[in-house]
Design an enzyme around this catalytic site. Structure first.
Site, PDB file in Angstrom:
ATOM      1  N   THR A  99       0.876  -1.179   0.000  1.00 25.75           N
ATOM      2  CA  THR A  99       0.000   0.000   0.000  1.00 25.75           C
ATOM      3  C   THR A  99       0.909   1.224   0.000  1.00 25.75           C
ATOM      4  OG1 THR A  99      -0.232  -0.260   2.402  1.00 25.75           O
ATOM      5  CG2 THR A  99      -2.000  -1.104   1.029  1.00 25.75           C
TER       6      THR A  99
ATOM      7  N   LYS B 160       3.993  -6.901   3.873  1.00 25.01           N
ATOM      8  CA  LYS B 160       3.699  -5.483   3.633  1.00 25.01           C
ATOM      9  C   LYS B 160       3.289  -4.817   4.938  1.00 25.01           C
ATOM     10  CE  LYS B 160       0.393  -3.437   3.460  1.00 25.01           C
ATOM     11  NZ  LYS B 160      -0.835  -2.747   3.967  1.00 25.01           N
TER      12      LYS B 160
ATOM     13  N   THR C  48      -3.045  -2.600   8.065  1.00 24.95           N
ATOM     14  CA  THR C  48      -2.656  -3.978   7.913  1.00 24.95           C
ATOM     15  C   THR C  48      -1.212  -4.347   7.680  1.00 24.95           C
ATOM     16  OG1 THR C  48      -4.784  -4.412   6.966  1.00 24.95           O
ATOM     17  CG2 THR C  48      -3.130  -6.083   6.624  1.00 24.95           C
TER      18      THR C  48
ATOM     19  N   GLU D 170       6.191   4.164   8.002  1.00 24.54           N
ATOM     20  CA  GLU D 170       5.922   5.452   7.377  1.00 24.54           C
ATOM     21  C   GLU D 170       6.486   6.635   8.153  1.00 24.54           C
ATOM     22  OE1 GLU D 170       1.951   6.287   6.523  1.00 24.54           O
ATOM     23  OE2 GLU D 170       1.926   5.000   4.777  1.00 24.54           O
TER      24      GLU D 170
ATOM     25  N   ASN E 110      -0.305  10.757   7.902  1.00 25.36           N
ATOM     26  CA  ASN E 110      -1.503  10.242   8.541  1.00 25.36           C
ATOM     27  C   ASN E 110      -2.576  11.285   8.794  1.00 25.36           C
ATOM     28  OD1 ASN E 110      -1.101   7.321   8.981  1.00 25.36           O
ATOM     29  ND2 ASN E 110       0.786   8.064   9.898  1.00 25.36           N
TER      30      ASN E 110
ATOM     31  N   SER F  20      -9.511   9.974   0.776  1.00 20.94           N
ATOM     32  CA  SER F  20      -9.930  10.081  -0.637  1.00 20.94           C
ATOM     33  C   SER F  20      -8.798  10.333  -1.617  1.00 20.94           C
ATOM     34  CB  SER F  20     -10.951  11.188  -0.813  1.00 20.94           C
ATOM     35  OG  SER F  20     -10.324  12.459  -0.817  1.00 20.94           O
TER      36      SER F  20
END
Lengths: 388, 388
Positions: free
Chosen positions: A148, A170, A181, A261, A383, A388
């Protein structure tokens, strides 16, 4: 090479059009046997996604032939309709593979609260099935299909006593905007039963993935699956099987931390001198979850007061120790000794990406660790960006 | 007006030179009686500062005449020498006031792991004693003397049945770089015993300060103290006393949230439909501690998936409920209904500073709340800046 490095597996990763940028987003992993044993660990979040609900009985049976996985949409918080979608995926794959739907594992990762695009998924499964193969290119595509916001695919391979192991992963905890996830798929050509695999996987995951606590958030979709084909003809001892799986899990867990991240530092919090391993891990986890510790590390600040203060937040019934006996080292420098000022904090070099916090409770002989990350501007940026 | 609004109190706030910018940094609050009853709530962090260790027996005796407080240095993690410093402060103030050291409360806030500058403290106590007075100017100076990175002083006053209450506060949880601590000092001229005060303060603090969870970090120095002078001659009922203290604590707690470092939003997480109040508060606290929820709010993102996912992390033995029954409202819009997509998220207006998250578990009749803040770039900035 990774998941098709062990003999008896084929894989495929394709772009089904679920991700806007055209990257691979649908993967298929097939166990050609002769043995087909499976084990798994699923999220303990009470809000779990449809594919997790689907996988529970499939993993209990422990004889899955294939795994189908997609990114871009987590199929979480989607109610009975979402579960029907997971089942439809399993039925389609089962039809193509010639096995029952109940022998197909399903995993999803991506946005929560959104239905799967079953038209694209259906087409993608057909394409992936047609593309099934072995080798580096196929493995890379499959590893990419589950990404992702990961910046690099995570893969690993190893051998134990003639049996091969491979794995892809991942995520890291639950790091991305609604892109939940951690997904991990492990293959081995060792001969094993479901029970033997599960008995080895549970403790392996417990000391690796369960000790990564990047941001303390547990996803709705976390899934670790291991498939054994038996194609090597090699039966491992319980110790060998556990060693192999632990090595694979440990290597993938370390890669997850390294790609968390927005992080600038990978932080290994090690607690020694605890009364029990559980107490040691509890203290390490408390420190790893302190936003004040994590922001200090982001600022390369060897702020032992914040570390000691977070150690003190662990209840005495969880971890008995005397706060006046606690030593704290940062990257090898004992900056806090006996709960008080130790060596000069200016001696601490905070520039390396890997930061080691060592806490000695002086209360026993047990040790435990947690891997975490620092809390940076980039974490907030990634974050807080509008969905969207 | 605030702490000298109730009759029978004098206060003083001066610059003792502890803070580099010359702001007030030392305060003295004196209870002139005729009654001298005291109660308090101290940090439950096992790593607690020297002044907290000093206050424990003083609060148990419950007859303190005065409080001395400083900012800039927390006198935490300073060992037996730090405790000797707190004692020396109490001895000096006791000598000036004509009471025993054991009747003087001591509080400190500021950098951890650093000794107090006792030369400046001694001089400051003399100056503050000479400056003791009543009224707005004195109160303002005292409220400012306890500030660290607070941008405004926090004060309150109220009346219950003819008895007056006043209070000052600093901090919010543990928000600043090594500048720990929530400090709260409350005065009342009601006639009360130590036992009556403590019986009213504990539940008042429990539903106010204990429900502020700005960043989940518990300080080494948190201190809430209430002093009763009896100068009004008014004896309150237990209900009246609790109402007065709860009003003061609630007002100050709200001010702490509003001034939390780097925050753009004050977030009220309310859980209804829980089996018990404890379960409701546990769910609210889990949500309020999720960095993914807090960053989403910083980005004005009505991200209900993250909220529901954090609700699901509460163990069933802590809070029994069916995840498929949970409703989540954001600023009045039910964006998640029965664990699934509810009203259109675009209907949610995230622009007001105050954000309300309402979670209905549909499992019982109990409710509970937690106040928290969003997680912003400014929080990271202020807490990752190098110490010194």
């Amino acid at each position: 090479m990774s998941i098709t490095y062990p003999r008896g597996f084929r894989a495929g990763g394709v772009s089904a059009g679920l991700r806007r940028n055209g990257s691979p987003d649908l993967g298929l992993i097939v166990n050609d046997g002769p043995v087909r044993a499976t084990a798994g660990v699923l999220t303990s979040n009470r809000v779990f996604a449809a594919p997790v609900a689907w996988c529970r009985p499939v993993l209990e049976a422990g004889t899955a032939h294939a795994v189908v996985v997609n990114s871009a949409c987590a199929n979480a918080c989607t109610g009975p309709e979402g579960l029907a979608d997971s089942r439809a995926e399993a039925e389609l794959v089962g039809g193509l593979m010639g096995c029952a739907p109940e022998q197909v594992l399903v995993a999803s990762t991506g946005v929560i609260g959104q239905r799967l695009d079953m038209v694209k998924i259906t087409e993608g499964i057909h394409t992936a099935h047609a593309a099934l193969g072995t080798g580096g290119v196929v493995d890379e595509a499959t590893a990419r299909a589950i990404m992702t916001t990961d910046t690099v695919p995570k893969t690993i391979e190893t051998q134990v006593a003639g049996a091969r192991f491979g794995g892809i992963a991942k995520g890291a905890g639950m790091l991305a905007p609604q892109l939940a996830t951690m997904l991990v798929f492990i293959t081995t050509d060792a001969v094993a039963t479901h029970e033997e695999l599960q008995a080895a996987l549970a403790p392996a995951a417990d000391v690796t993935f369960s000790r990564v606590d990047s941001d303390a958030c547990m996803s709705t979709n976390d899934t670790v699956i291991v498939l054994a084909s038996g194609a090597s003809g090699v039966a491992l001892s319980p110790e060998e099987m556990r060693a192999g799986l632990t090595e694979v899990c440990s290597g993938l867990a370390r890669q997850l931390v390294a790609d968390a991240e927005g992080s600038h530092h990978d932080v290994l919090v090690t607690v020694t001198g605890a009364t029990t391993e559980k107490a040691a891990v509890a203290v390490a986890r408390e420190v790893s979850r302190s936003n004040l510790v994590k922001t200090a590390i982001a600022g390369n600040d060897p702020n032992w007061g914040r570390i000691l203060s977070s150690v003190g937040c662990v209840p005495v019934e969880v971890a008995p120790f005397d706060p006046d006996q606690v030593d704290v080292s940062l990257n090898g420098i004992v900056i806090c000794r006996g709960g008080r000022i130790g060596e000069d904090r200016d001696l601490v070099d905070m520039t390396p990406r890997e930061v080691r916090i060592d806490i000695d409770l002086h209360a026993g002989d047990a040790t435990g660790h947690i891997w975490t990350n620092d809390l940076t501007h980039e974490y907030v940026e990634e974050n807080s960006a509008y969905t969207s």
